[in-house]
Write a protein that holds these residues in place. Structure first.
Motif, short mmCIF file in Angstrom:
data_model
loop_
_atom_site.label_atom_id
_atom_site.label_comp_id
_atom_site.label_asym_id
_atom_site.label_seq_id
_atom_site.Cartn_x
_atom_site.Cartn_y
_atom_site.Cartn_z
N GLU A 1 0.80 -1.02 0.01
CA GLU A 1 -0.05 -0.05 0.05
C GLU A 1 1.00 1.30 -0.06
O GLU A 1 0.46 2.12 -0.78
N HIS A 2 2.03 1.14 0.52
CA HIS A 2 2.85 2.48 0.95
C HIS A 2 3.54 2.56 -0.68
O HIS A 2 3.44 3.81 -1.16
N CYS A 3 3.87 1.60 -1.19
CA CYS A 3 4.42 1.44 -2.55
C CYS A 3 3.38 2.22 -3.59
O CYS A 3 3.96 3.12 -4.40
N LEU A 4 2.37 1.84 -3.62
CA LEU A 4 1.05 2.11 -4.56
C LEU A 4 0.66 3.44 -4.22
O LEU A 4 0.12 4.50 -5.15
N ARG A 5 0.73 3.93 -2.86
CA ARG A 5 0.55 5.43 -2.70
C ARG A 5 1.74 6.21 -3.05
O ARG A 5 1.26 7.34 -3.68
N CYS A 6 2.92 5.86 -3.29
CA CYS A 6 3.95 6.76 -3.68
C CYS A 6 4.06 6.90 -5.36
O CYS A 6 4.29 7.79 -5.88
N GLN A 7 3.84 5.53 -5.97
CA GLN A 7 3.80 5.27 -7.34
C GLN A 7 2.42 4.44 -7.79
O GLN A 7 2.43 3.19 -7.80
N PRO A 8 1.30 5.27 -8.00
CA PRO A 8 0.19 4.44 -8.26
C PRO A 8 -0.04 3.70 -9.44
O PRO A 8 -0.60 2.70 -9.59
N ASN A 9 1.08 3.86 -10.44
CA ASN A 9 1.26 3.01 -11.59
C ASN A 9 2.11 1.90 -11.41
O ASN A 9 2.37 1.31 -12.49
N ALA A 10 2.73 1.84 -10.24
CA ALA A 10 3.64 0.74 -10.33
C ALA A 10 3.20 -0.43 -10.06
O ALA A 10 2.04 -0.96 -9.87
N GLN A 11 4.00 -1.63 -10.44
CA GLN A 11 3.72 -2.94 -10.07
C GLN A 11 4.28 -3.45 -9.00
O GLN A 11 5.40 -3.53 -8.56
#
Length: 490
Positions: A98-108
């Protein structure tokens, strides 16, 4: 546990570079015996990094964790630029994702279960955020959990882990003088802070925190990077604290008792009064001071500590605790919330910690006394410009328990600045590397390790880069002083 006795045979010479401290599969420190090794480590010099047989677990992957991460990448046939981040529970891996996708919404970023551990698989876009979460939150899989997942070590019975956790909580309850139900165990000290920040964020959603006093890097970075932000206030005067509280209206105030590496405490009693007048909880870190030496609970709502340090004393297990103050007006809410942390302390680590901490009541007073003896001698030595130690801190004195000491940590600055510090460090015959609280003495140029990319800022806060930090161990004080005398003559 160790085949090398670091009390009499420390890792201090060039050929010791990269040796685990202690000589254990699960060591949490690594030997950086020369000043040039520290610089090479910070500069990511492969000639240095490739020799490291251990690493502080949040700052990099333990070799066993790295082995499991590689296995996870092969298991899912991940692209070459992917990374894997093993976590002990699905909740911890989900929080990282969730932290990763908050920072980079388009990341995998996906989660795969590999050998019983939950591995976050990230692409190159998400990996920097995943790395930051791994370091700051302290929720990653431990080396023991990785060893069990890989089949290198046997998994203990859950009942044995439960018994160990119960004994640790009993031990901590006796130290802190509070009910056992107000103490929770976590996989690291930073994981304990992560839990505390979750609690205050639920109480005051969307608000940043305010840290008062020079910070340990990750105590400040965790709320800044993972939560709603944080502001640092180095002016701890009542007027400055009150103005910042009124302007920021933070979710909590965070203090360290004492600070690292200056070893001074802000006026917790006044800070707590100002915060509580405004309905703001106080979070205190007593890792360096130790709950055996100081009592922060009357003035703090939440106290967290890294049990990796003085409580364990061995340097081969990562753990943390969060204590809810009996006098906190949010006691009921915090006690309920602390039971739903993303990850608790694993069985194997709990068993190790319980065994290591059995002598804590006898060991910490000895560490206190040995450190005070070295402080007195360093202060009299003509090569020493200043010694930093909590014995001259009024707030520390006000928080001290009856008959307690000042902890095992000191810092000192030499006349002659960096060139002299280099010579003394290289000549000092004690183990040299990060961490503290071990039964063997550890020295490091702490500011270089913690603030290498911001040395000018640290200097502006009164923290010189050539400061040497020493965690004093159980060596004979006279023999230890002889080692320091020889180095100071360098």
């Amino acid at each position: 546990m160790s085949t090398r006795d670091l009390l009499i045979d420390p890792c201090w010479q060039g050929h010791d570079l990269g040796q685990p401290l202690p000589d254990s599969t699960h060591a949490v420190s690594v030997a950086l015996p020369r000043w040039s090794d520290v610089i090479a480590y910070e500069e990511n010099d492969p000639a240095c990094r490739n020799q490291l047989r251990a690493v502080y677990p949040r700052f990099g992957f333990h070799p066993l964790v790295a082995e499991l991460a590689l296995k996870a990448l092969r298991h899912v046939n991940a692209p070459a630029d992917s990374k894997a981040w093993p976590y002990p529970t699905g909740a911890a891996a989900k929080a990282a994702r969730e932290h990763c996708l908050r920072c980079q919404p388009n990341a995998q970023a996906s989660i795969e279960v590999v050998n019983g551990l939950h591995c976050l698989i990230t692409d190159s876009t998400a990996s920097p955020s995943a790395k930051a979460f791994w370091q700051h939150a302290g929720l990653g899989a431990s080396s023991r959990q990785a060893a069990i997942a890989l089949g290198h070590e046997a998994s203990p019975a859950q009942s044995a882990g439960d018994q160990a956790r119960g004994r640790i909580q009993e031990r901590l309850a006796a130290i802190y003088g509070c009910p056992q139900g107000q103490i929770s165990l976590h996989p690291s000290g930073m994981a304990a802070l992560h839990s505390a920040l979750n609690l205050v964020s639920a109480l005051h959603p969307g608000r940043p925190t305010l840290q008062v006093g020079f910070p340990y890097v990750d105590v400040l970075k965790l709320p800044q990077v993972v939560f709603a932000g944080a502001e640092l206030l180095t002016d701890s005067s009542p007027e400055a604290v009150a103005a910042s509280l009124d302007r920021l209206n933070p979710a909590a105030v965070v203090v360290e008792l004492p600070s690292n590496p200056l070893l001074q405490c802000v006026d917790l009693i006044t800070v707590a009064e100002l915060a509580h007048q405004r309905g703001i909880p106080v979070i205190a870190d007593d890792t360096i001071g130790s709950g055996l030496n100081i009592d922060a609970l009357p003035f703090s709502d939440l106290v967290f500590s890294s049990l990796t340090k003085s409580f364990a004393g061995r340097g081969d297990v990562l753990a943390g605790t969060l204590v809810v103050s009996p006098s906190s007006p949010w006691r009921g809410t915090f006690c309920t919330g602390s039971s739903v942390a993303p990850s608790g302390l694993g069985d194997a680590d709990a068993i190790c910690l319980e065994e290591a901490s059995r002598d804590v009541h006898a060991r910490i007073p000895r560490l206190n006394a040995h450190c005070s003896a070295l402080v007195a001698r360093l202060r009299r030595h003509p090569a020493v410009k200043q010694v930093l130690h909590p014995d001259r801190c009024p707030t520390f004195q006000a928080l001290m328990r009856s008959g307690a000491g000042h902890g095992c940590l000191l810092s000192f600055e030499l006349h002659g600045g960096t060139p002299k510090a280099q010579r003394v460090y290289d000549a000092l015959a004690v183990s040299k590397g990060p961490s503290l609280g071990t039964h063997f003495t550890l020295c490091c140029p702490y500011v270089l390790l913690a603030h290498y990319e911001e040395l000018d800022w640290a200097a502006s806060c009164g923290v010189p880069s050539h400061l040497l930090r020493v965690s004093v161990g159980l060596e004979d004080p006279d023999q230890l002083w002889q080692r320091f005398e020889r180095a100071l003559a360098a």
